[in-house]
Design a protein around this motif. Structure first.
Motif, PDB file in Angstrom:
ATOM      1  N   ALA A 180      24.742  45.083  22.343  1.00 60.87           N
ATOM      2  CA  ALA A 180      23.840  45.530  23.406  1.00 60.87           C
ATOM      3  C   ALA A 180      23.858  44.584  24.595  1.00 60.87           C
ATOM      4  N   LEU A 181      24.012  43.273  24.324  1.00 59.80           N
ATOM      5  CA  LEU A 181      23.961  42.280  25.401  1.00 59.80           C
ATOM      6  C   LEU A 181      25.333  41.954  25.975  1.00 59.80           C
ATOM      7  N   ARG A 182      26.363  42.572  25.430  1.00 60.43           N
ATOM      8  CA  ARG A 182      27.705  42.296  25.948  1.00 60.43           C
ATOM      9  C   ARG A 182      27.836  42.641  27.431  1.00 60.43           C
ATOM     10  N   PRO A 183      27.253  43.762  27.903  1.00 55.80           N
ATOM     11  CA  PRO A 183      27.324  44.016  29.355  1.00 55.80           C
ATOM     12  C   PRO A 183      26.677  42.923  30.188  1.00 55.80           C
ATOM     13  N   ILE A 184      25.596  42.307  29.668  1.00 52.85           N
ATOM     14  CA  ILE A 184      24.958  41.212  30.407  1.00 52.85           C
ATOM     15  C   ILE A 184      25.891  40.022  30.497  1.00 52.85           C
ATOM     16  N   GLN A 185      26.621  39.731  29.388  1.00 54.59           N
ATOM     17  CA  GLN A 185      27.593  38.645  29.421  1.00 54.59           C
ATOM     18  C   GLN A 185      28.682  38.950  30.439  1.00 54.59           C
ATOM     19  N   SER A 186      29.088  40.216  30.478  1.00 54.87           N
ATOM     20  CA  SER A 186      30.095  40.612  31.469  1.00 54.87           C
ATOM     21  C   SER A 186      29.562  40.422  32.882  1.00 54.87           C
ATOM     22  N   ILE A 187      28.271  40.788  33.090  1.00 52.41           N
ATOM     23  CA  ILE A 187      27.650  40.605  34.404  1.00 52.41           C
ATOM     24  C   ILE A 187      27.601  39.129  34.759  1.00 52.41           C
ATOM     25  N   ASN A 188      27.237  38.281  33.782  1.00 56.26           N
ATOM     26  CA  ASN A 188      27.195  36.830  34.043  1.00 56.26           C
ATOM     27  C   ASN A 188      28.555  36.297  34.459  1.00 56.26           C
ATOM     28  N   ASN A 189      29.598  36.789  33.778  1.00 60.36           N
ATOM     29  CA  ASN A 189      30.955  36.344  34.124  1.00 60.36           C
ATOM     30  C   ASN A 189      31.324  36.773  35.539  1.00 60.36           C
ATOM     31  N   GLU A 190      30.935  37.998  35.905  1.00 57.49           N
ATOM     32  CA  GLU A 190      31.244  38.474  37.257  1.00 57.49           C
ATOM     33  C   GLU A 190      30.435  37.709  38.303  1.00 57.49           C
ATOM     34  N   ILE A 191      29.161  37.436  37.981  1.00 60.56           N
ATOM     35  CA  ILE A 191      28.317  36.709  38.929  1.00 60.56           C
ATOM     36  C   ILE A 191      28.856  35.312  39.178  1.00 60.56           C
ATOM     37  N   SER A 192      29.370  34.670  38.114  1.00 59.55           N
ATOM     38  CA  SER A 192      29.879  33.295  38.263  1.00 59.55           C
ATOM     39  C   SER A 192      31.071  33.232  39.212  1.00 59.55           C
ATOM     40  N   ARG A 193      31.731  34.362  39.435  1.00 60.46           N
ATOM     41  CA  ARG A 193      32.893  34.382  40.335  1.00 60.46           C
ATOM     42  C   ARG A 193      32.518  34.748  41.772  1.00 60.46           C
ATOM     43  N   ILE A 194      31.225  35.045  41.995  1.00 57.94           N
ATOM     44  CA  ILE A 194      30.784  35.408  43.342  1.00 57.94           C
ATOM     45  C   ILE A 194      30.316  34.154  44.065  1.00 57.94           C
ATOM     46  N   THR A 195      30.877  33.895  45.229  1.00 53.70           N
ATOM     47  CA  THR A 195      30.500  32.739  46.038  1.00 53.70           C
ATOM     48  C   THR A 195      30.174  33.200  47.453  1.00 53.70           C
ATOM     49  N   ALA A 196      29.767  32.237  48.281  1.00 53.40           N
ATOM     50  CA  ALA A 196      29.444  32.574  49.666  1.00 53.40           C
ATOM     51  C   ALA A 196      30.661  33.105  50.412  1.00 53.40           C
ATOM     52  N   ASN A 197      31.835  32.742  49.941  1.00 51.58           N
ATOM     53  CA  ASN A 197      33.073  33.216  50.577  1.00 51.58           C
ATOM     54  C   ASN A 197      33.580  34.514  49.949  1.00 51.58           C
ATOM     55  N   ASN A 198      32.876  35.001  48.940  1.00 53.01           N
ATOM     56  CA  ASN A 198      33.349  36.187  48.238  1.00 53.01           C
ATOM     57  C   ASN A 198      32.205  37.160  47.998  1.00 53.01           C
ATOM     58  N   LEU A 199      31.381  37.377  49.010  1.00 59.36           N
ATOM     59  CA  LEU A 199      30.204  38.220  48.859  1.00 59.36           C
ATOM     60  C   LEU A 199      30.534  39.713  48.825  1.00 59.36           C
ATOM     61  N   LYS A 200      31.765  40.082  49.111  1.00 59.93           N
ATOM     62  CA  LYS A 200      32.135  41.491  49.082  1.00 59.93           C
ATOM     63  C   LYS A 200      32.343  41.989  47.656  1.00 59.93           C
ATOM     64  N   LYS A 201      32.505  41.083  46.692  1.00 54.63           N
ATOM     65  CA  LYS A 201      32.706  41.489  45.305  1.00 54.63           C
ATOM     66  C   LYS A 201      31.421  42.102  44.760  1.00 54.63           C
ATOM     67  N   ARG A 202      31.540  43.165  43.977  1.00 53.42           N
ATOM     68  CA  ARG A 202      30.386  43.850  43.423  1.00 53.42           C
ATOM     69  C   ARG A 202      30.516  43.959  41.905  1.00 53.42           C
ATOM     70  N   LEU A 203      29.379  44.112  41.242  1.00 52.10           N
ATOM     71  CA  LEU A 203      29.347  44.219  39.793  1.00 52.10           C
ATOM     72  C   LEU A 203      29.640  45.642  39.352  1.00 52.10           C
ATOM     73  N   ASP A 204      30.187  45.760  38.142  1.00 55.89           N
ATOM     74  CA  ASP A 204      30.399  47.076  37.543  1.00 55.89           C
ATOM     75  C   ASP A 204      29.045  47.667  37.161  1.00 55.89           C
ATOM     76  N   GLU A 205      28.720  48.840  37.693  1.00 59.71           N
ATOM     77  CA  GLU A 205      27.407  49.447  37.472  1.00 59.71           C
ATOM     78  C   GLU A 205      27.355  50.338  36.239  1.00 59.71           C
ATOM     79  N   GLY A 206      28.429  50.398  35.471  1.00 63.94           N
ATOM     80  CA  GLY A 206      28.422  51.128  34.200  1.00 63.94           C
ATOM     81  C   GLY A 206      28.054  52.591  34.366  1.00 63.94           C
ATOM     82  N   ASN A 207      27.172  53.071  33.474  1.00 60.08           N
ATOM     83  CA  ASN A 207      26.785  54.492  33.514  1.00 60.08           C
ATOM     84  C   ASN A 207      25.673  54.781  34.509  1.00 60.08           C
ATOM     85  N   LYS A 208      25.131  53.736  35.148  1.00 62.87           N
ATOM     86  CA  LYS A 208      24.062  53.863  36.161  1.00 62.87           C
ATOM     87  C   LYS A 208      22.802  54.532  35.611  1.00 62.87           C
TER      88      LYS A 208
END
Length: 455
Positions: A180-208
């Motif tokens: 159940a928490l695996r998507p949160i871990q995936s979100i954390n991994n994606e967030i860690s790659r977002i920086t002030a120079n890479n603000l155009k990157k967006r998270l996977d919104e899954g099934n919304k």
């Protein structure tokens, strides 16, 4: 402790409580049924013995004892005693009398007609038996060896089932919590790659649809706002630097000219005058930039209070005409309010005076007759202020950009200004949850409509 472990622990505790609850119910029901069945058997043996002894004349105590010893229905360690109403022992299948049988116990049986008790593992029953000619007290007891053995097996089974259930629950809860928490871990991994120079990157919104997808959607919206804020900040810094460079360069030039030799006093005065003008322009620009920066601050930093709109407009009118006597400002009600509360608003006095000062001064500055017309009206939701002029207007293709910092319409370049006033006006309106509409016709005039929620 990680969230998955917390979830596993909480879920395991819930399951443990449920298993204990149902195990307790099963044990209690089994114990009640065992006790009832065994006492029914003891009562049957007591009634049979008493009936044979009292009602059947052919059975003597000796014969009945012999029959009892050889009976296939005899209970383990069975003891049966029959007393008359004088508490005299008439029959006993063994030679001794137990300690638990005393006159008090016998009298209690006579009173209650049926008494049960337990002495260690021995179940004891006392009943009042009514024969053909008299009444008797019968006390029977035995050991429920089979019942207790089955009960012990049941307890062992329930214990094994409880421990097995807990172990399985822990394993499955850790597994499913991780899933159940695996998507949160995936979100954390994606967030860690977002920086002030890479603000155009967006998270996977899954099934919304689920909560985690909603978290990703809200985070992406926050990134959109951050990206917009960063872009505005970069644009602001770039434009501010450009605007500051012009008066600074002019100051440097004037100072260099002043340092040259062989200049007359008049030339020095002219140089100093130009330097003063550039300095004043630089101060005005700095003040405008500080004012714009201040309006970007959090709304909670400003003091809001109940204000009357006509008082604000009259104060602004008086202040502007005091500074610019040649400006003409005409104020009137477009609709006379039946209720005084319709012109009451919740706002910050200084910010609102700044908002209307910018709009009214622009209306006067960009009109050949230097006149601004102000109309105050209202509807069910808003207090409405209209500021009209008959000035140079705004080109239609440039209306969408007039609230951008440092933007100036192509037909206003020859007028003094920095293009910051309308940006400040827009931000102040947003702080007050107000709406600004603009209507303009090129070379014919402009109308600003400000709608502020009233009280």
């Amino acid at each position: 402790m990680q969230i998955r472990h917390k979830i596993s622990l909480q879920f395991t505790c819930v399951v443990a409580i449920i298993l204990l609850f149902f195990s307790g119910i099963v044990y209690l029901r089994a114990e009640n049924q065992r006790s009832k069945n065994f006492f029914d058997r003891i009562q049957g043996r007591a009634n049979t013995t008493a009936r044979l002894l009292v009602d059947v004349q052919e059975f003597t105590p000796k014969l009945l004892k012999l029959l009892d010893m050889n009976s296939s229905s005899r209970l383990p360690n069975e003891e049966v005693y029959v007393y008359n109403f004088k508490n005299e022992l008439l029959y006993s299948n063994i030679d001794k009398t137990p300690d638990y049988i005393d006159p008090t116990f016998l009298e209690n049986i006579k009173k209650e007609e049926k008494v049960t008790l337990k002495d260690e593992n021995r179940e004891i029953l006392g009943i009042l038996f009514t024969g053909k000619y008299d009444r008797f007290v019968v006390v029977a007891s035995a050991n429920d060896l089979v019942g207790y053995s089955q009960e012990k097996n049941l307890v062992n089974t329930l214990g094994i089932g409880f421990l097995s259930g807990i172990i399985i629950t822990i394993i499955l809860s850790i597994f499913f919590a991780g899933q159940a928490l695996r998507p949160i871990q995936s979100i954390n991994n994606e967030i860690s790659r977002i920086t002030a120079n890479n603000l155009k990157k967006r998270l996977d919104e899954g099934n919304k649809k689920d909560e985690i997808a909603e978290l990703a959607v809200n985070f992406n919206r926050m990134l959109n706002r951050l990206e917009m804020a960063f872009q505005q900040q970069k644009q602001f810094v770039s434009q501010a630097s450009h605007e500051l460079r012009t008066p600074l360069a002019a100051l440097k030039t004037e100072i260099q000219v002043g340092l040259e030799e062989n200049q007359t006093i008049e030339e020095y005065k002219k140089t100093l005058k130009n330097t003063l003008n550039d300095t004043e322009r630089l101060i005005q620009l700095s003040n405008s930039l500080l004012q714009l920066a201040r309006t970007i601050e959090d709304k909670d930093k400003f003091h809001f209070e109940i204000l009357r709109m006509e008082d604000i407009l009259l104060n602004v009118q008086k202040a502007i005409q005091g500074n610019y006597p040649h400006y003409r400002i005409v104020f009137d009600f477009e609709k006379i309010p039946d209720d005084d509360n319709l012109t009451l608003i919740n706002g910050n006095l200084l910010l609102l005076e700044n908002l209307f000062s910018n709009l009214i001064e622009n209306a006067c500055k960009y009109s050949s007759d230097h006149q601004a017309n102000i109309l105050l009206s209202f509807d069910k939701i808003y207090c409405i202020v209209k500021i009209k002029d008959k000035g140079i207007g705004i080109p239609e293709n440039e209306i969408a950009y007039i609230f951008n910092p440092f933007f100036r319409a192509s037909n206003s370049i020859d007028k003094d200004g920095f293009g910051i006033g309308l940006s400040i006006t827009k931000r102040i309106a947003e702080l007050h949850k107000a709406i600004i509409d603009v209507k303009s016709k090129y070379l014919k005039g402009t109308e600003f409509i400000i709608k502020i929620p009233h009280q």
